[in-house]
Design a protein around this motif. Structure first.
Motif, short mmCIF file in Angstrom:
data_model
loop_
_atom_site.label_atom_id
_atom_site.label_comp_id
_atom_site.label_asym_id
_atom_site.label_seq_id
_atom_site.Cartn_x
_atom_site.Cartn_y
_atom_site.Cartn_z
N VAL A 45 0.85 -1.19 0.00
CA VAL A 45 0.00 0.00 0.00
C VAL A 45 0.89 1.24 0.00
N SER A 46 0.58 2.19 -0.86
CA SER A 46 1.37 3.42 -0.91
C SER A 46 0.50 4.55 -1.45
N PHE A 47 1.02 5.77 -1.37
CA PHE A 47 0.37 6.92 -1.99
C PHE A 47 1.15 7.32 -3.23
N VAL A 48 0.44 7.64 -4.28
CA VAL A 48 1.09 8.13 -5.50
C VAL A 48 0.34 9.36 -5.98
N PRO A 49 1.03 10.30 -6.62
CA PRO A 49 0.32 11.44 -7.21
C PRO A 49 -0.56 10.97 -8.35
N PHE A 50 -1.67 11.64 -8.54
CA PHE A 50 -2.60 11.26 -9.60
C PHE A 50 -1.91 11.16 -10.95
N GLU A 51 -1.02 12.14 -11.23
CA GLU A 51 -0.41 12.17 -12.56
C GLU A 51 0.56 11.02 -12.82
N SER A 52 0.95 10.28 -11.77
CA SER A 52 1.90 9.18 -11.99
C SER A 52 1.21 7.81 -12.03
N ILE A 53 -0.12 7.78 -11.98
CA ILE A 53 -0.84 6.50 -12.00
C ILE A 53 -0.51 5.72 -13.26
N ALA A 54 -0.56 6.39 -14.41
CA ALA A 54 -0.32 5.69 -15.67
C ALA A 54 1.09 5.10 -15.72
N ASP A 55 2.05 5.74 -15.05
CA ASP A 55 3.42 5.23 -15.07
C ASP A 55 3.52 3.85 -14.44
N ARG A 56 2.63 3.54 -13.50
CA ARG A 56 2.67 2.24 -12.83
C ARG A 56 2.32 1.10 -13.79
N VAL A 57 1.64 1.40 -14.87
CA VAL A 57 1.25 0.34 -15.81
C VAL A 57 1.94 0.51 -17.16
N GLY A 58 3.08 1.21 -17.16
CA GLY A 58 3.88 1.30 -18.38
C GLY A 58 3.77 2.59 -19.15
N GLY A 59 3.07 3.59 -18.62
CA GLY A 59 2.96 4.87 -19.29
C GLY A 59 1.58 5.13 -19.85
N SER A 60 1.32 6.38 -20.18
CA SER A 60 -0.04 6.78 -20.59
C SER A 60 -0.47 6.15 -21.90
N GLU A 61 0.49 5.72 -22.75
CA GLU A 61 0.13 5.13 -24.04
C GLU A 61 0.05 3.61 -23.97
N GLU A 62 0.31 3.03 -22.81
CA GLU A 62 0.23 1.58 -22.65
C GLU A 62 -1.24 1.15 -22.64
#
Length: 206
Positions: A45-62
């Protein structure tokens, strides 16, 4: 936001408990739905900024599989369960027992199964959060989509309106024999909801 400056370890302990209880409830509910044992690892469990959510799954174009819904009640917000296509296929094959006809496309039945798994996860984590905080929190009907992560998050913003700056991330791993399927569960409370949740837990805020 200054929510995490005062005794952050205690806040994280509370939220880890949300993840642990929710994962246990989800494993039980999934076992019942699939009529077979389902194991889940202890979530991180952790906190992440909203704008970095897509980075967790490989980037916004993934391209990802996403289940998303709105949370209504005392601490409203938005929930997303995101998986890579590879992990979604693994989950369908190893956990749900599907024989996938097309590695790149999903049938209505497969999408329905993924949506129901995401719905069970959301309900389980939300129930544990509501029980610990004493707040009324209820999920809306979930939607499922296969699209680029950035497009899904943008669509969520259009659907649900402004989101908070921070997301509670619960990394969720399903276990079957030697195989693992991992997904990322995000709860993005509305701006005022984090404070309401922690106040209800008796955690002082600055």
């Amino acid at each position: 936001m200054e929510l995490f400056n005062h005794n952050p370890d205690f806040k994280m302990d509370v939220l880890r408990e949300v993840g642990n209880i929710g994962a246990g409830n989800a494993a039980t509910a999934l076992s019942r739905m699939l009529d077979k044992p389902v194991d889940m690892s202890v979530p991180t469990v952790s906190f992440v900024p909203f704008e970095s959510i897509a980075d967790r799954v490989g980037g916004s174009e993934e391209v990802v599989v996403a289940v998303f819904l709105r949370v209504d009640g005392d601490a409203p917000g938005n929930m997303f369960f995101l998986m890579s296509r590879e992990q979604a296929r693994l989950l369908l094959r190893e956990l749900a027992g599907f024989e996938l006809e097309d590695e790149n496309e999903y049938s209505e039945l497969e999408l329905s199964a993924l949506c129901e798994i995401g719905n069970i996860l959301a309900g389980s984590y939300l129930s544990s959060l509501a029980d610990l905080t004493g707040l009324a929190m209820s999920p809306t009907v979930p939607q499922v989509a296969v699209d680029m992560a950035g497009a899904i998050l943008s669509y969520g913003l259009l659907q649900f309106g402004t989101m908070g700056d921070d997301a509670l991330l619960i990394s969720t791993t399903f276990l079957k024999d030697e195989r693992e399927a991992e997904g990322y569960f995000f709860f993005i409370p509305d701006p005022e909801s984090f404070a309401r949740m922690f106040v209800s837990l008796g955690v002082p805020l600055e």
